[in-house]
Scaffold this motif. Structure first.
Motif: not given
Length: 542
Positions: A252-270
């Motif tokens: 479950n811990g590893w599965a949760f880490l995969l959720a980080f893709t969403a904010p990392m994709w959003t918080l780009t381009g600055y």
């Protein structure tokens, strides 16, 4: 130099920051622009753009490029699969806090060296002289890869939003597959090429409209999800603590880490604030402010939107089982009904289209700057400035063409995760390389600008480097166990293709002639004339 993080008047500026708000023909603003050109000449480049971006417009540009409501709507599937309610709330918050360390470090570097070359210029100046060309080469190619794939991923999800609207509007009668979605993507890229070819003054003014639509739609979405969910709204305990692992990974811990893709994709381009710094008045102050405000505002609004979505999501499995391409579309449909969903979804499509346009401008400036230093095949074409618009039109069309090629990944089931992974990895490698050099070999090399982290640059930079190292490894993993040719994460394919090409070219040829950023002015800093399309023209005062 103060020891704490500071933001003071730049040494090259003749007037205070209040001049940035004055009319374009104001004597003080003209002096600021001359000071900007003098600083740019000191960094080694002729001024070839008109400085039309004000402080407010630069902030709007950096914020618009992250398109918070559209980005959350595009990537909601990642936290839904990787933790459900917990994935949405904390899968956003944790990465956002770490990203702020990266943003703060880049803000300091941008303040010291405000040039369109941006990241690869920073690497060249902070690396040991012997390794400066290679550091610049690696950073530049990583950034170009990230920029192009980010354009593609944004416009691909915009195409998915359009197909979602068509599906809902027709009550399921219209269900477009990968082929029509790719066709819509190509149409969006074509229109973005035309928009991004416009003059700087037009692009700068459009960003005020962009940010109004972006913020307004985000707030409307938050309110709608919280107010209209009614009886289906879950309890606070469920919204913040219910964990559901739908990835197939047993840990479950590893599965949760995969959720980080969403904010990392959003918080780009600055880093876009750096890339348009040659088009910005008072760039040494405006660019770092834009980076920090853009990231901070996007992180905050995105978290509030995910909290609202978590409260409104009565059943995570039902959302994941939706026939719609994007689960957020199903959530709005459940909460607002068909008409309400289509109303707010139309605004979200506009936001995503705007985000793609802003990112297209950013990517074209990166390509232009890298070509200006002769680091791209056909550089003489891509570094040309159009004599009428004073923008790199050829670079714009190259970006859109390459994004169209990347869009072929849309025929795989993991198109978004592949494109998102490639863009995040490419961009964040280019972000972290100069930060790493700043805290190692470049500790005594930086001539600090008006924004400085003071003595905090070392711990903040160390955290940023550690975070990017971790997230880079995470994002090459497949989103689910036992991947097939259709479900594998193709991010590694894109990354390795660019890495192999750039490496072979370096070994065979580039190492013999590429010396990093190329000075386009005399060592004394003369910047009174510039060359545009082989014609010598005076530098504009406006």
């Amino acid at each position: 130099m103060p020891q704490d993080a500071t933001l003071s008047s730049p040494s090259t500026s003749l007037k205070g920051s209040e001049d940035l708000a004055r009319p374009a023909d104001n004597e003080g603003l003209t002096a600021v622009k001359h000071a900007d050109d003098a600083l740019l000449a000191k960094l080694g480049y002729q001024s070839v753009f008109k400085r039309e971006f004000s402080l407010l417009e630069t902030i709007a540009f950096a914020f618009s490029i992250m398109g918070v409501v559209a980005s959350v709507s595009s990537t909601m599937s990642f936290p839904l699969v990787s933790g459900g309610h917990v994935g949405m709330v904390f899968g956003w918050l944790i990465p956002a806090l770490f990203v702020m360390t990266v943003a703060a470090s880049l803000a300091e570097l941008t303040s010291a060296m405000p040039t369109s070359a941006g990241l690869y210029y920073f690497s060249a100046k902070l690396a040991p002289p012997r390794w400066a060309p290679l550091a610049s080469w690696i950073t530049g190619w990583a950034n170009v890869m990230g920029q192009v794939t980010l354009v593609c991923s944004i416009d691909f999800t915009c195409a998915q939003m359009i197909t979602t609207a068509l599906n809902v509007g027709s009550d399921g009668a219209i269900n477009l597959g990968a082929g029509p979605t790719f066709g819509i993507l190509i149409a969006i890229l074509f229109t973005h090429a035309m928009v991004c070819s416009a003059a700087t003054a037009v692009l700068a003014r459009l960003n005020i409209f962009y940010v109004i639509v972006n913020v307004g739609t985000t707030i409307a979405a938050i309110v709608a999800l919280l107010v209209c969910s009614g009886d289906q709204r879950v309890s606070t305990e469920t919204a913040f603590t219910m964990f559901e692992n739908s990835t197939g990974w047993t840990n479950n811990g590893w599965a949760f880490l995969l959720a980080f893709t969403a904010p990392m994709w959003t918080l780009t381009g600055y880093d876009s604030a750096a890339h348009i710094s040659e088009e910005t008045a008072g760039a040494a102050r405006a660019a770092p402010i834009a980076i920090l405000v853009g990231v901070g505002a996007t992180a905050t609004l995105g978290w509030l939107l995910y909290i609202a979505a978590s409260f409104a999501a009565a059943s995570v499995p039902d959302l994941l089982a939706s026939p719609l391409p994007l689960p957020m579309g199903q959530l709005f449909l459940d909460v607002l009904g068909k008409r309400g969903m289509l109303a707010i979804w139309s605004l979200i499509i506009v936001v995503q289209y705007i985000t793609g346009a802003a990112q297209g401008v950013d990517a074209s400036r990166v390509v232009f700057a890298f070509a200006r230093d002769n680091a791209l095949p056909g550089s003489r074409w891509w570094k040309k400035i159009h004599p009428y618009t004073a923008t790199p039109v050829n670079a714009v069309w190259l970006v859109m063409a390459l994004a169209g090629v990347c869009g072929l990944l849309g025929f795989s089931e993991t198109a978004l995760s592949s494109l998102a992974g490639a863009s995040v990895i490419g961009l964040y490698i280019s972000y972290v390389t100069p930060i790493f050099l700043r805290i190692t070999t470049g500790r005594d090399k930086l001539q600090r600008g008006p924004f400085s982290l003071g003595r905090w640059y070392m711990p903040i930079g160390t955290i940023a480097v550690a975070w990017v190292s971790f997230i880079t490894v995470l994002l090459v993993f497949p989103p689910e166990v036992h991947p097939t040719a259709q479900t594998m994460n193709y991010a590694i394919v894109i990354i390795m293709a660019v890495f192999i090409f750039a490496s072979v070219w370096w070994v065979v040829s580039a190492r013999k002639w590429f010396k990093g950023p190329v000075r386009t002015v005399e060592e004394g800093g003369f910047y009174g004339k510039e060359r545009v399309d082989e014609k010598e023209v005076p530098v504009s005062d406006s």
